[in-house]
Write a protein that holds these residues in place. Structure first.
Motif, PDB file in Angstrom:
ATOM      1  N   ALA A 195      17.847 -16.181  32.688  1.00 17.15           N
ATOM      2  CA  ALA A 195      18.468 -16.843  33.794  1.00 17.15           C
ATOM      3  C   ALA A 195      17.667 -18.066  34.607  1.00 17.15           C
ATOM      4  N   GLY A 196      17.733 -18.924  35.396  1.00 16.92           N
ATOM      5  CA  GLY A 196      16.772 -20.105  35.336  1.00 16.92           C
ATOM      6  C   GLY A 196      17.658 -21.193  35.851  1.00 16.92           C
ATOM      7  N   THR A 197      17.011 -22.461  36.234  1.00 13.92           N
ATOM      8  CA  THR A 197      17.159 -23.710  36.697  1.00 13.92           C
ATOM      9  C   THR A 197      17.152 -24.762  36.010  1.00 13.92           C
ATOM     10  N   TYR A 198      18.676 -25.183  35.432  1.00 19.89           N
ATOM     11  CA  TYR A 198      18.691 -26.598  34.609  1.00 19.89           C
ATOM     12  C   TYR A 198      19.362 -27.743  34.634  1.00 19.89           C
ATOM     13  N   MET A 199      18.936 -28.394  34.047  1.00 20.04           N
ATOM     14  CA  MET A 199      19.604 -29.968  34.204  1.00 20.04           C
ATOM     15  C   MET A 199      20.587 -30.097  33.364  1.00 20.04           C
ATOM     16  N   ILE A 200      21.854 -30.904  32.863  1.00 19.82           N
ATOM     17  CA  ILE A 200      22.818 -31.556  32.586  1.00 19.82           C
ATOM     18  C   ILE A 200      22.374 -32.935  32.162  1.00 19.82           C
ATOM     19  N   ASP A 201      22.578 -33.507  31.465  1.00 15.02           N
ATOM     20  CA  ASP A 201      22.192 -35.026  31.972  1.00 15.02           C
ATOM     21  C   ASP A 201      22.977 -36.087  30.939  1.00 15.02           C
ATOM     22  N   LEU A 202      24.290 -36.818  31.531  1.00 16.29           N
ATOM     23  CA  LEU A 202      24.857 -37.338  30.382  1.00 16.29           C
ATOM     24  C   LEU A 202      24.674 -38.831  30.391  1.00 16.29           C
ATOM     25  N   GLY A 203      24.910 -38.739  29.339  1.00 15.02           N
ATOM     26  CA  GLY A 203      24.362 -40.329  29.192  1.00 15.02           C
ATOM     27  C   GLY A 203      24.862 -41.454  28.294  1.00 15.02           C
ATOM     28  N   GLY A 204      26.204 -41.843  29.532  1.00 12.19           N
ATOM     29  CA  GLY A 204      26.976 -43.369  28.621  1.00 12.19           C
ATOM     30  C   GLY A 204      27.813 -42.988  28.272  1.00 12.19           C
ATOM     31  N   LEU A 205      29.336 -43.410  28.903  1.00 11.75           N
ATOM     32  CA  LEU A 205      30.271 -43.515  27.827  1.00 11.75           C
ATOM     33  C   LEU A 205      30.787 -44.734  27.671  1.00 11.75           C
ATOM     34  N   TYR A 206      31.858 -44.857  25.985  1.00  9.41           N
ATOM     35  CA  TYR A 206      32.363 -45.452  25.835  1.00  9.41           C
ATOM     36  C   TYR A 206      33.436 -45.553  25.071  1.00  9.41           C
ATOM     37  N   ASP A 207      33.819 -46.550  25.052  1.00 13.03           N
ATOM     38  CA  ASP A 207      35.511 -46.761  24.361  1.00 13.03           C
ATOM     39  C   ASP A 207      36.152 -47.162  23.104  1.00 13.03           C
ATOM     40  N   ALA A 208      36.880 -47.356  22.530  1.00 12.75           N
ATOM     41  CA  ALA A 208      37.517 -47.036  21.431  1.00 12.75           C
ATOM     42  C   ALA A 208      36.787 -48.458  20.510  1.00 12.75           C
ATOM     43  N   VAL A 244      35.932 -49.978  31.004  1.00 13.80           N
ATOM     44  CA  VAL A 244      35.187 -49.688  30.326  1.00 13.80           C
ATOM     45  C   VAL A 244      36.857 -48.385  30.536  1.00 13.80           C
ATOM     46  N   SER A 245      37.803 -47.993  29.262  1.00 16.16           N
ATOM     47  CA  SER A 245      38.330 -47.050  29.171  1.00 16.16           C
ATOM     48  C   SER A 245      37.317 -45.604  28.652  1.00 16.16           C
ATOM     49  N   PRO A 246      37.128 -44.862  29.413  1.00 15.62           N
ATOM     50  CA  PRO A 246      36.434 -44.029  28.226  1.00 15.62           C
ATOM     51  C   PRO A 246      36.892 -42.635  27.592  1.00 15.62           C
ATOM     52  N   THR A 247      36.594 -42.927  26.456  1.00 20.16           N
ATOM     53  CA  THR A 247      37.186 -42.488  25.398  1.00 20.16           C
ATOM     54  C   THR A 247      36.153 -40.980  24.716  1.00 20.16           C
ATOM     55  N   THR A 248      35.204 -41.629  24.835  1.00 18.70           N
ATOM     56  CA  THR A 248      33.864 -40.463  24.116  1.00 18.70           C
ATOM     57  C   THR A 248      32.701 -40.904  25.340  1.00 18.70           C
ATOM     58  N   LEU A 249      31.606 -39.542  25.496  1.00 15.02           N
ATOM     59  CA  LEU A 249      30.566 -39.204  25.703  1.00 15.02           C
ATOM     60  C   LEU A 249      29.346 -39.164  24.874  1.00 15.02           C
ATOM     61  N   ALA A 250      28.347 -40.316  25.215  1.00 13.82           N
ATOM     62  CA  ALA A 250      27.631 -41.404  23.938  1.00 13.82           C
ATOM     63  C   ALA A 250      26.362 -39.810  24.148  1.00 13.82           C
ATOM     64  N   THR A 251      25.847 -39.015  24.947  1.00 12.90           N
ATOM     65  CA  THR A 251      25.383 -37.983  24.696  1.00 12.90           C
ATOM     66  C   THR A 251      25.167 -36.999  26.354  1.00 12.90           C
ATOM     67  N   ILE A 252      25.403 -35.828  25.918  1.00 14.44           N
ATOM     68  CA  ILE A 252      24.579 -34.555  26.732  1.00 14.44           C
ATOM     69  C   ILE A 252      23.207 -34.136  26.473  1.00 14.44           C
ATOM     70  N   LEU A 253      22.458 -34.062  27.205  1.00 16.71           N
ATOM     71  CA  LEU A 253      21.296 -32.839  26.971  1.00 16.71           C
ATOM     72  C   LEU A 253      21.249 -32.287  28.240  1.00 16.71           C
ATOM     73  N   LEU A 254      20.049 -30.797  27.846  1.00 20.77           N
ATOM     74  CA  LEU A 254      20.041 -29.621  28.458  1.00 20.77           C
ATOM     75  C   LEU A 254      19.261 -29.402  28.819  1.00 20.77           C
ATOM     76  N   GLU A 264      21.060 -30.394  22.659  1.00 26.28           N
ATOM     77  CA  GLU A 264      21.356 -31.848  22.562  1.00 26.28           C
ATOM     78  C   GLU A 264      22.957 -32.235  22.229  1.00 26.28           C
ATOM     79  N   LEU A 265      23.817 -32.769  22.664  1.00 24.44           N
ATOM     80  CA  LEU A 265      24.889 -33.006  21.190  1.00 24.44           C
ATOM     81  C   LEU A 265      25.288 -34.816  21.547  1.00 24.44           C
ATOM     82  N   HIS A 266      25.500 -35.661  20.868  1.00 23.59           N
ATOM     83  CA  HIS A 266      26.079 -36.464  20.792  1.00 23.59           C
ATOM     84  C   HIS A 266      27.640 -36.708  19.799  1.00 23.59           C
ATOM     85  N   ASP A 267      28.254 -38.131  21.002  1.00 21.32           N
ATOM     86  CA  ASP A 267      29.226 -38.954  20.906  1.00 21.32           C
ATOM     87  C   ASP A 267      30.372 -37.067  20.715  1.00 21.32           C
TER      88      ASP A 267
END
Length: 626
Positions: A195-208, A244-254, A264-267
Motif C-alpha cells: 500500500a502507498g501513493t502511486y501515480m498513473i501518467d497517460l502519455g498521448g492518444l492517436y487515431d487510426a 484526433v478520433s482516439p483509438t489507442t493510448l500511446a503509453t501508460i506509466l506507473l 509501463e504499457l505501450h500502444d
C-alpha cells in the motif's frame, strides 16, 4: 702511454654504468604489467549471463555472469566481476569473484552477483562495468563495459510494490448534459502488493491514421493492497481541437512516491470507439490585462487611432483572437512584436490569426491601428468650436485591467472641457481607468477651440520661413552652378549585421517548426515544449526588433536599398501567409472537409508560394552581400 691511461679510466666507468642499468631493470620488472599474450591465461572477450531463481518464487536471486578464459598453462586463476551499468552508464555497486583451478583450453568461470542488491539500486543492468583476470595476485587481463547477452527488468530481481495488469476501461463523461464529452475517462487496473501513493501518467492518444494528441494526463492517489483501478481524465476539448478520433493510448506509466517507474504499457487499444466530434468544443476565455490607446486628431482632417493590447489567455489554447473596432474604421494595420498578422473583418469585429499558439496562462501583445472618418466623430460650430464624440473602448466582453487613453488635439488647438476630467493636459489629454467592465459607459465628449486658418496655413508658414532662409543664403552665397544630390553610404557593418540577424531569424523559425513537429508526433512532453518554445519566441522577438532598426537605417541609404527592404517585407508576408494556409488546409483535410485530390493540389500550390518567397529573400540577401 696517455691512451692506455685513458682507456683504464673509461672501462671501470662503463662497467659501473652497465651495472646501474641492470639493477634498475630488475627493480622495475615487477612493476611492468603482464600482457594477456605473454601470461598463462587471457580473457577471450566473450561472456554469458542468466538470472538464477534458487527458491522458485519467480524472482532472480542472483545474476550469474559466465566469463570465458583462454588458459595456456593449467593453474588456479581468479575472475572478478566489478559493477553493472545501465544504458545511461548509471552504476550498480555490486561485485563478486571466483578463484578456481582451470585446465588448459577455453574455460568458462561463473561469478554470481546478488539479485537483491541489484533490485535495491533500481538500476536495470545492461553492461558489466569491469572484469579482471589474475593469478597469484598478478593481473593478467581485463575488460570494461561488456554488454550483457540478455535483457533484464528491475522487476526480475525483486517484488515490485505495484504493477500494471494490462487491463483498462474507458468512458466519455458529459458534465454539463450537452451531449458532448467533457472528458475521456480512462480506468487503469493496478496490482498493488504494498500500500502507498502511486501515480498513473497517460502519455498521448492517436487515431487510426497515427495523428497524435500529445501531452499527458496524470492522477496521483493512495492505493491499498490488491487489484485497484485508477481513473485519469483527458480533456475532451483538447481531443476536439486536435481533430484526433482516439483509438489507442500511446503509453501508460506507473510511478511510486520516489518517481521511480514501476511498470509501463505501450500502444493500448481503447475498448470503445470515438470520433473527435463526440467531445466538448474548446472554450476561449481571455483577459485583457492592459490597453494603451492613442486618439490623434490630425491637421489634415483625419482621426488616427493606435491600440496596444496585452492579453492573457485563461482558457483553452488559442490560434485566433476576436477584437472589436469602431463603426467606419479603415486602413487597418495589425501586428505583434515580430511583424504583420493576417486579419479578416466583418460586423465591426476583427478576427486576428496569431503567429503562434498561445497556451493557457500565457500572454501576448497585439498592436491594432486604423483611421476613422472625421465627420462621424467631430462636429464644428461657429468656425472655431469643435467637439469630439467617441468612446474610450468598444466591443469587448471581459474585464480590462488597465485602460489608458491619450487624446492628442490638432496643433494649435486649445482644450476647453470634457465629460470626464483628464489626469494630464500638458502633452495631450490622458484618461486612465481600472477594472473596466463591458457594462461601463465609456462614451465621452471633448470640446476644444481650433482656428481652421491656423490649420490650413500652418504648413505654409513653415514653408515660407524655409524659403526666406534659403533666399537669404543664396543672396550672400550666390547661386550654385550645379545641384548635387547627396547619397548616404550604408556602413558595411550594418549590412553584415542585417544579413547575420536575418539568417539567425530563419534558423530560429526552423527550430520552432521542428519543435512543433516533435510535439505533433508526441516526441516531446508538452511542458518541455512550452519552456523551449517560450525561449525561442523571446529570441525571435529580439532578433525581429533588431532587424526592424537595421532595415530602417538601410532604407535611408537610397531607393535601391529601400526597394530591397520592400522586397523582403513582401516576400515575408507571402511566406507567412502560405505557411498559415498550409496549416489550415491540413486541419481541414484531417476533419474530412477537403478531398484528397484537392488537398494535394493545395499543398503543391502553397509549397510553391513558400519556395518563391524564400528564393526572393535569398536573392536580396545575396545582393546585399555583394
Amino acid at each position: 702511454m696517455k691512451n692506455a691511461q685513458t682507456h683504464k679510466k673509461i672501462v671501470p666507468k662503463a662497467i659501473v654504468f652497465l651495472m646501474i642499468i641492470f639493477t634498475v631493470s630488475i627493480m622495475l620488472a615487477p612493476l611492468s604489467p603482464v600482457s594477456a599474450q605473454d601470461g598463462n591465461a587471457s580473457l577471450t572477450g566473450t561472456i554469458t549471463d542468466m538470472g538464477v531463481d534458487t527458491d522458485g518464487d519467480g524472482i532472480y536471486d542472483t545474476l550469474d555472469v559466465g566469463v570465458e578464459v583462454n588458459v595456456t598453462t593449467a593453474g588456479t586463476y581468479k575472475v572478478e566481476v566489478i559493477g553493472l551499468l545501465d544504458s545511461s552508464s548509471d552504476l550498480v555497486s555490486v561485485s563478486n569473484q571466483n578463484s578456481t583451478y582451470l585446465d588448459a583450453g577455453v574455460q568458462v568461470v561463473y561469478v554470481s552477483l546478488d539479485g537483491p542488491a541489484i533490485f535495491e539500486s533500481w538500476v536495470v543492468p545492461a553492461n558489466v562495468s569491469n572484469i579482471i583476470l589474475s593469478e597469484s595476485g598478478n593481473q593478467l587481463d581485463s575488460l570494461s563495459n561488456v554488454p550483457l547477452t540478455n535483457p533484464y527488468l528491475i522487476s526480475n530481481f525483486g517484488l515490485l510494490p505495484a504493477t500494471l495488469t494490462g487491463t483498462i476501461t474507458d468512458e466519455g463523461v458529459d458534465t454539463d448534459d450537452n451531449d458532448l464529452y467533457d472528458y475521456l475517462r480512462i480506468g487503469v487496473e493496478v496490482n498493488v502488493t504494498t500500500a502507498g501513493t502511486y501515480m498513473i501518467d497517460l502519455g498521448g492518444l492517436y487515431d487510426a491514421s497515427l495523428n497524435v494528441l500529445s501531452g499527458s494526463a496524470v492522477n496521483s492517489t493512495y492505493l491499498n493492497e490488491g487489484i485497484q483501478i485508477v481513473y485519469v481524465d483527458i480533456n475532451g476539448a483538447e481531443i476536439y481541437a486536435a481533430t484526433v478520433s482516439p483509438t489507442t493510448l500511446a503509453t501508460i506509466l506507473l510511478y511510486d512516491e520516489s518517481n521511480r517507474t514501476l511498470s509501463e504499457l505501450h500502444d493500448i487499444t481503447l475498448p470503445t470507439s470515438y470520433t473527435y466530434t463526440d467531445f466538448q468544443r474548446p472554450v476561449i476565455v481571455v483577459d485583457i490585462v492592459e490597453v494603451e490607446r492613442k486618439i490623434m486628431l490630425e491637421q489634415d482632417g483625419s482621426i488616427y487611432v493606435t491600440n496596444a493590447y496585452l492579453i492573457n489567455n485563461v482558457g483553452f489554447w488559442i490560434e485566433y483572437l476576436e477584437l472589436g473596432f469602431p463603426e467606419g474604421a479603415y486602413d487597418f494595420a495589425v501586428r505583434d512584436e515580430m511583424g504583420t498578422l493576417t486579419t479578416s473583418e466583418a460586423n465591426n469585429l476583427m478576427n486576428v490569426t496569431l503567429r503562434y499558439i498561445v497556451y493557457s496562462n500565457e500572454t501576448t501583445t497585439l498592436y491594432v491601428n486604423y483611421h476613422l472618418p472625421w465627420d462621424s466623430h467631430v462636429t464644428q460650430a461657429n468656425g472655431v468650436d469643435f467637439a469630439l464624440q467617441f468612446t474610450f473602448f468598444e466591443e469587448f466582453n471581459s474585464t480590462i485591467g488597465t485602460l489608458n487613453v491619450d487624446v492628442i488635439l490638432p496643433e494649435g488647438a486649445k482644450y476647453q472641457s470634457s465629460t470626464l476630467d483628464p489626469v494630464n493636459t500638458e502633452d495631450g489629454l490622458t484618461f486612465s481607468f481600472s477594472d473596466v467592465e463591458p457594462s461601463d459607459d465609456l462614451g465621452f465628449e471633448i470640446n476644444y477651440k481650433y482656428d481652421v486658418f491656423w490649420g490650413s496655413f500652418y504648413p505654409t508658414i513653415w514653408m515660407g520661413i524655409v524659403a526666406a532662409v534659403a533666399s537669404v543664403f543664396l543672396f550672400f552665397k550666390g547661386a550654385p552652378t550645379a545641384i548635387s544630390i547627396a547619397t548616404i553610404q550604408v556602413p558595411s557593418t550594418e549590412i553584415r549585421s542585417f544579413i547575420d540577424s536575418y539568417e539567425e531569424k530563419a534558423s530560429i523559425r526552423s527550430e520552432i517548426e521542428s519543435l512543433d513537429e516533435r510535439l505533433r508526433k508526441g516526441k516531446i512532453p508538452r511542458r518541455r515544449y512550452k519552456v523551449r518554445k517560450k525561449m525561442l519566441d523571446s529570441r525571435l522577438a529580439t532578433v525581429s526588433r533588431n532587424l526592424t532598426t537595421l532595415s530602417d537605417n538601410i532604407r535611408r541609404a537610397g531607393s535601391k536599398y529601400a526597394n530591397m527592404m520592400r522586397q523582403i517585407e513582401v516576400a515575408e508576408a507571402n511566406l507567412e501567409g502560405a505557411e498559415r494556409d498550409m496549416q489550415r488546409v491540413k486541419a481541414r483535410y484531417r476533419r474530412g472537409e477537403v478531398s484528397k485530390g484537392a488537398y494535394g493540389k493545395l499543398l503543391e500550390e502553397y509549397q510553391g508560394r513558400i519556395e518563391s518567397s524564400e528564393a526572393t529573400i535569398d536573392g536580396v540577401l545575396l545582393r546585399l552581400r555583394e
